[in-house]
Design an enzyme around this catalytic site. Sequence first.
Site, mmCIF file in Angstrom:
data_model
loop_
_atom_site.group_PDB
_atom_site.id
_atom_site.type_symbol
_atom_site.label_atom_id
_atom_site.label_comp_id
_atom_site.label_asym_id
_atom_site.label_seq_id
_atom_site.Cartn_x
_atom_site.Cartn_y
_atom_site.Cartn_z
ATOM 1 C CB CYS A 61 -0.939 0.008 1.205
ATOM 2 S SG CYS A 61 -2.132 -1.344 1.211
ATOM 3 C CG HIS A 73 12.110 -1.719 4.186
ATOM 4 N ND1 HIS A 73 11.903 -2.928 4.804
ATOM 5 C CD2 HIS A 73 11.774 -1.908 2.881
ATOM 6 C CE1 HIS A 73 11.478 -3.808 3.918
ATOM 7 N NE2 HIS A 73 11.387 -3.220 2.736
ATOM 8 C CG HIS A 86 -4.157 20.888 3.830
ATOM 9 N ND1 HIS A 86 -5.395 21.359 4.210
ATOM 10 C CD2 HIS A 86 -3.539 21.920 3.183
ATOM 11 C CE1 HIS A 86 -5.535 22.610 3.798
ATOM 12 N NE2 HIS A 86 -4.419 22.977 3.181
ATOM 13 C CG HIS A 126 -2.777 3.808 3.824
ATOM 14 N ND1 HIS A 126 -3.267 3.547 2.565
ATOM 15 C CD2 HIS A 126 -2.676 2.602 4.440
ATOM 16 C CE1 HIS A 126 -3.450 2.251 2.432
ATOM 17 N NE2 HIS A 126 -3.112 1.653 3.555
ATOM 18 C CG HIS A 184 -18.603 6.573 3.655
ATOM 19 N ND1 HIS A 184 -19.363 5.667 4.362
ATOM 20 C CD2 HIS A 184 -19.481 7.270 2.887
ATOM 21 C CE1 HIS A 184 -20.634 5.798 4.043
ATOM 22 N NE2 HIS A 184 -20.739 6.770 3.146
ATOM 23 C CG ASN A 232 -6.968 -0.269 1.851
ATOM 24 O OD1 ASN A 232 -6.246 0.316 1.049
ATOM 25 N ND2 ASN A 232 -6.475 -1.059 2.781
#
Length: 465
Positions: free
Chosen positions: A169, A248, A338, A342, A371, A375
């Site tokens: 992702c 990582h 702002h 994710h 919503h 995802n």
Amino acid sequence: MVLFLTILSFIHLLYLLYIIINFLDSKRHQKCYLLDYQLYKPSDDRKLSTEFCGEVIKRAKNLGLNEYKFLLKAIVSSGIGEETYAPRMVFEGREENPTYQDAIIEMEELFEYTIGRLLRRTGISPLEIDVLVVNISMLACMPSLSSRIVNRYKMREDIKTYNLCGMGCSASLVSLNVVESIFKSKKNQLAMVVTSESLTPNWYIGNDRSMILSNCLFRSGGCAMILTNKPSLAQKCMLRLNCLVRTHHGAKDEAYGCCIQTEDEQGRVGFHLGKNLPKSATRAFVDNLKVLAPKILPIRELLRFSILSVTLKMLQNSQKKSSGSPRPMINFKTGVDHFCLHTGGKAVIDTVAQSLGLSEYDVEPARMTLHRFGNTSASSVWYVLGYMEAKKRLKKGDKLFMISFGAGFKCNSCLWEVVRDLEGVENVWKECKIEDYPPQTIINPFMEKYGWIQDEDINTFKIPE
């Protein structure tokens, strides 16, 4: 002799001036700008309604009553609405037996919608693209997806292509980092990044709870964007990339195994989401912020936090207080306007919001994206950006913090600066009637239809007809 020395000094001065100008010019070309982007909005016949989700779960052959109840409970509490999208093979009832061609068609629909519209809107020819980066984590094909794009749009023979797989992702920020690195060594470049996920061949047909969960969390989506380091295009661009930090934790076995594609006990391939995923994500998040914070926050905020931390530690040592005392928090709003979070799930958004001390206004774009679109893996942060743009929140000079998590385990983040006022032209959120968001009350259709099962005794629970 005096004349010779004068001429020599003049030559040295010109050479020094040349070095300075060349240095400043190279720095000017190393900046990374987002020229434009295009989000993917599948057709309405691919929307997942409450009733249809229940049907998909009921027709799964390997699910028992416990797994059925577990999946419905997961959907109820996911924060996902009724207008998200799934691949076509789900609506054709073939999710347990997809073909290779199904996966290719899924990607080609994405390419046609995003790349085609993006090129037409910007007026850029495919022949002008110097770099192409494609990140689709769970589909590797031959030829590669990047080669398919080159062939479809007849791009140049000397184009530099990169095809990223297995990055999860957080892959779109990895792609950004690849482009940013190229820009540092090559001038006047145009780069295209295509980010999405292939859901078609990755539907899990077993009954392992840690693996069936992904079936109800991930949704169809994607984004194509054009980036550049051309100074001549700087004023036409939307955002400028100020910094990017990648963390990582793959060397840690716990983090590596918490989010991984594997086989269950019956040999059925699926995507495992472990119980230690929140813990691994938190650790990666904290380590990422340690590197990022000094790059994006004003010195006064860093000093304030340092003084409070040292003072609190001294008080704890002198009074022998427990280490469980409240810790001071860094106020990220002093350097960020702002927050582009994710949309991994409701719990992910809540955890990040709590860690950064964000208000409901700050996390509204992420909640509404979850919503409306669910995802969408690596492209999710761009839907959040699209929401902000459609709401006309982004003004020239604003700072935008973007953060994502991915398998590996990775946490990647970056800070953008808005180059010009953005008003959401050609934005998919406008097609979704952005003026209706956020609704005064978010109705959870899954809760209304399936919420009753949460307290149902599994011994008397029956699958609804």
